[in-house]
Design an enzyme around this catalytic site. Sequence first.
Site, PDB file in Angstrom:
ATOM      1  N   ASP A 137       0.791  -1.252   0.000  1.00  0.00           N
ATOM      2  CA  ASP A 137       0.000   0.000   0.000  1.00  0.00           C
ATOM      3  C   ASP A 137       0.824   1.303   0.000  1.00  0.00           C
ATOM      4  OD1 ASP A 137      -1.982  -1.914   0.230  1.00  0.00           O
ATOM      5  OD2 ASP A 137      -2.838  -1.162   2.095  1.00  0.00           O
ATOM      6  N   ASP A 163      -4.581  -0.810  -1.859  1.00  0.00           N
ATOM      7  CA  ASP A 163      -5.853  -0.676  -1.146  1.00  0.00           C
ATOM      8  C   ASP A 163      -6.829  -0.039  -2.143  1.00  0.00           C
ATOM      9  OD1 ASP A 163      -6.812  -1.217   1.545  1.00  0.00           O
ATOM     10  OD2 ASP A 163      -6.991   0.945   1.874  1.00  0.00           O
ATOM     11  N   HIS A 173     -10.854   0.732  -2.574  1.00  0.00           N
ATOM     12  CA  HIS A 173     -12.211   0.722  -2.015  1.00  0.00           C
ATOM     13  C   HIS A 173     -13.217   1.426  -2.919  1.00  0.00           C
ATOM     14  CE1 HIS A 173     -10.512  -0.601   1.763  1.00  0.00           C
ATOM     15  NE2 HIS A 173      -9.864   0.517   1.974  1.00  0.00           N
ATOM     16  N   HIS A 218     -17.632   2.734   1.033  1.00  0.00           N
ATOM     17  CA  HIS A 218     -17.171   1.471   1.632  1.00  0.00           C
ATOM     18  C   HIS A 218     -17.557   1.400   3.114  1.00  0.00           C
ATOM     19  CE1 HIS A 218     -14.205  -1.597   2.998  1.00  0.00           C
ATOM     20  NE2 HIS A 218     -14.544  -2.121   1.838  1.00  0.00           N
ATOM     21  N   HIS A 241     -10.695   6.860   1.865  1.00  0.00           N
ATOM     22  CA  HIS A 241      -9.331   6.764   1.319  1.00  0.00           C
ATOM     23  C   HIS A 241      -9.288   5.709   0.230  1.00  0.00           C
ATOM     24  CE1 HIS A 241      -9.515   3.504   4.246  1.00  0.00           C
ATOM     25  NE2 HIS A 241      -8.610   2.907   3.498  1.00  0.00           N
ATOM     26  N   LYS A 244      -7.086  -5.036  -2.960  1.00  0.00           N
ATOM     27  CA  LYS A 244      -7.838  -5.567  -1.816  1.00  0.00           C
ATOM     28  C   LYS A 244      -8.724  -4.473  -1.252  1.00  0.00           C
ATOM     29  CE  LYS A 244      -4.028  -4.380   1.206  1.00  0.00           C
ATOM     30  NZ  LYS A 244      -4.723  -3.315   1.952  1.00  0.00           N
ATOM     31  N   CYS A 279      -1.982  -2.822   7.622  1.00  0.00           N
ATOM     32  CA  CYS A 279      -1.898  -3.742   6.483  1.00  0.00           C
ATOM     33  C   CYS A 279      -0.610  -4.562   6.459  1.00  0.00           C
ATOM     34  CB  CYS A 279      -2.139  -2.994   5.181  1.00  0.00           C
ATOM     35  SG  CYS A 279      -3.866  -2.447   5.075  1.00  0.00           S
TER      36      CYS A 279
HETATM   37  C1  VGL Z   1      -4.642   0.605   5.736  1.00  0.00           C
HETATM   38  C2  VGL Z   1      -6.249   1.438   7.130  1.00  0.00           C
HETATM   39  C3  VGL Z   1      -7.201   1.324   6.148  1.00  0.00           C
HETATM   40  C4  VGL Z   1      -3.208   0.230   5.543  1.00  0.00           C
HETATM   41  C5  VGL Z   1      -5.584   0.473   4.736  1.00  0.00           C
HETATM   42  O1  VGL Z   1      -2.739   0.188   4.384  1.00  0.00           O
HETATM   43  O2  VGL Z   1      -2.529  -0.024   6.566  1.00  0.00           O
HETATM   44  N1  VGL Z   1      -4.984   1.080   6.930  1.00  0.00           N
HETATM   45  N2  VGL Z   1      -6.850   0.838   4.948  1.00  0.00           N
HETATM   46 ZN    ZN Z   2      -8.290   0.901   3.408  1.00  0.00          ZN
END
Ligand code: VGL
Ligand code: ZN
Length: 198
Positions: free
Chosen positions: A9, A47, A49, A53, A81, A106, A151
């Site tokens: 990410d 990431d 979404h 979401h 996000h 994901k 993550c």
């Molecule tokens: C993440 C919070 C929400 C991450 C992703 O990449 O750690 N944290 N979505």
């Molecule tokens: Zn996320």
Amino acid sequence: MSHALLVIDVQNDFCPGGALAVTGGDEIVSGINALMPDFDAVILTQDWHPAGHSSFASTHNADPMSMTEMPYGPQVLWPDHCIIGTGGAAFHKDLQADAADMIIRKGYNPAIDSYSAFFENDHTTPTGLFGYLQTRGIDTLTLVGLATDFCVNYSAVDAANLGLNVTVRTDLCRAIDFDRSLDAAVDGMKAAGVSIRD
Ligand code: VGL
Ligand code: ZN
């Protein structure tokens, strides 16, 4: 057997100026690029979404960083996000995404968040990454990226529980560190058998 670099990410929304900015998130990009040639495979996660979401506070008229209960357990409610197709969901402009063999997205299921690169937050629905690693003969992973305590942590623990050899390079990760989540994450990773390299 082979060794893959799993880059979690490294996206604009997790870098300074982004919607869910992680302090120093952009500092790790050049170090990650420099590691890529040392591995048999480079895999990036993204990431990803849909708007509205279920992990977004705005979807529940709740405050960002508050908690809710989902059918699969407790869930942090995040600022909006990494919305599919937006600039915030794009990789940091300096990340050498062209070097990736595989990009795994994901969090696209509207009802279930997915911190881990292997399973959604119900801990049951697979992303398909494990099958990819198995068919390529990859048994060892080094993880870097964002965020250490979410993550990266969930991905590393799942990978170790799936029987892979896992190292997290914390020097090439940065944390959200919400409610002491970084300490808890490091303890959890060590308990799962993940090697932590500072
Ligand atoms: C993440 C919070 C929400 C991450 C992703 O990449 O750690 N944290 N979505
Ligand atoms: Zn996320």
